[in-house]
Motif scaffolding. Structure first.
Motif, short mmCIF file in Angstrom:
data_model
loop_
_atom_site.label_atom_id
_atom_site.label_comp_id
_atom_site.label_asym_id
_atom_site.label_seq_id
_atom_site.Cartn_x
_atom_site.Cartn_y
_atom_site.Cartn_z
N TYR A 80 77.49 -30.50 22.91
CA TYR A 80 77.90 -31.81 23.40
C TYR A 80 79.34 -32.06 22.98
O TYR A 80 79.70 -31.86 21.82
CB TYR A 80 76.99 -32.91 22.84
N HIS A 95 77.01 -30.62 39.12
CA HIS A 95 76.69 -32.04 39.28
C HIS A 95 75.63 -32.18 40.36
O HIS A 95 75.40 -31.27 41.16
CB HIS A 95 77.95 -32.86 39.61
N PRO A 152 78.62 -33.39 33.20
CA PRO A 152 78.32 -34.67 32.54
C PRO A 152 76.81 -34.69 32.32
O PRO A 152 76.14 -33.68 32.56
CB PRO A 152 78.77 -35.70 33.58
N ARG A 153 76.25 -35.80 31.94
CA ARG A 153 74.79 -35.90 31.81
C ARG A 153 74.21 -36.05 33.22
O ARG A 153 73.91 -37.15 33.68
CB ARG A 153 74.39 -37.05 30.89
N CYS A 158 71.56 -38.64 35.54
CA CYS A 158 71.21 -39.84 34.76
C CYS A 158 71.99 -41.08 35.18
O CYS A 158 71.74 -42.16 34.65
CB CYS A 158 71.45 -39.56 33.27
N TRP A 198 67.63 -38.48 30.59
CA TRP A 198 68.29 -37.34 29.98
C TRP A 198 67.30 -36.42 29.26
O TRP A 198 67.45 -35.20 29.30
CB TRP A 198 69.42 -37.77 29.04
N GLU A 199 66.29 -36.98 28.64
CA GLU A 199 65.31 -36.14 27.93
C GLU A 199 64.68 -35.12 28.88
O GLU A 199 64.44 -33.97 28.50
CB GLU A 199 64.19 -36.99 27.30
N GLU A 246 67.56 -32.60 29.94
CA GLU A 246 67.88 -31.75 28.79
C GLU A 246 66.82 -30.66 28.62
O GLU A 246 67.14 -29.49 28.36
CB GLU A 246 67.98 -32.62 27.54
N VAL A 250 77.94 -30.16 27.65
CA VAL A 250 77.71 -31.47 28.25
C VAL A 250 78.76 -32.42 27.71
O VAL A 250 78.95 -32.53 26.49
CB VAL A 250 76.29 -31.99 27.94
N ASP A 257 80.46 -36.19 27.34
CA ASP A 257 80.29 -37.64 27.38
C ASP A 257 81.68 -38.23 27.50
O ASP A 257 82.52 -38.08 26.60
CB ASP A 257 79.60 -38.13 26.09
#
Length: 158
Positions: free
Chosen positions: A6, A24, A123-124, A127, A134-135, A138, A154, A156
């Motif tokens: 991250y 993406h 990115p995430r 989400c 995200w869980e 991920e 990833v 942020d």
């Protein structure tokens, strides 16, 4: 087993050497104009143009949930357009993200990353506008990309 790295920053500016695929989530209705795609379009024109052509010619190609498109944008940078969002908005409290499509897309991305000897940056994904958790994403990343021993970053954005 590898772990997701991250980082704070902009996913359109990967911070590693070698080939990179920036992935993406895209929708399955040809929409491009909100979310992370704006950052991509501000930096490169080819990913949006390729996506729109792919959608326009969808009756003659594989444009559908689970499909990917790899677009080279620089000497060592590729964009992975991944169709994993059904529609644009939640319907009946169901978010547009489609986790099975995310899995299918990432399996295909893993093949491309191995062929290109590329790391994966994002990115995430899923989400934001797609409404995913995200869980869940991920876990899918770990299950597919990390099991392939790929380097995954990833970002942020602050």
């Amino acid at each position: 087993m590898k772990k997701i790295t991250y980082l704070e920053g902009d996913a359109t500016t990967p911070k590693t050497k070698g080939n990179k695929i920036i992935v993406h989530i895209c929708n399955d209705v040809g929409g491009w104009g909100k979310g992370f795609v704006l950052a991509i379009s501000n930096k490169w024109k080819a990913p949006e143009k390729s996506y729109r052509e792919w959608y326009k010619n969808r009756l003659q190609n594989d444009f559908s949930l689970g499909a990917i498109q790899i677009v080279k944008v620089d000497e060592d940078v590729f964009i992975g357009n991944m169709i994993a969002q059904q529609g644009l908005k939640s319907k009946n409290n169901i978010a547009p993200i489609r986790y099975e499509a995310v899995k299918e897309c990432l399996r295909k991305i893993a093949v491309q990353a191995n062929n290109l000897e590329a790391s994966i940056h994002m990115p995430r994904i899923g989400c934001g506008l797609a409404g995913g958790k995200w869980e869940e994403i991920e876990f899918i990343i770990s299950e597919i990309l990390l099991n392939e021993k790929l380097d995954v970053f990833v970002y942020d954005f602050k």
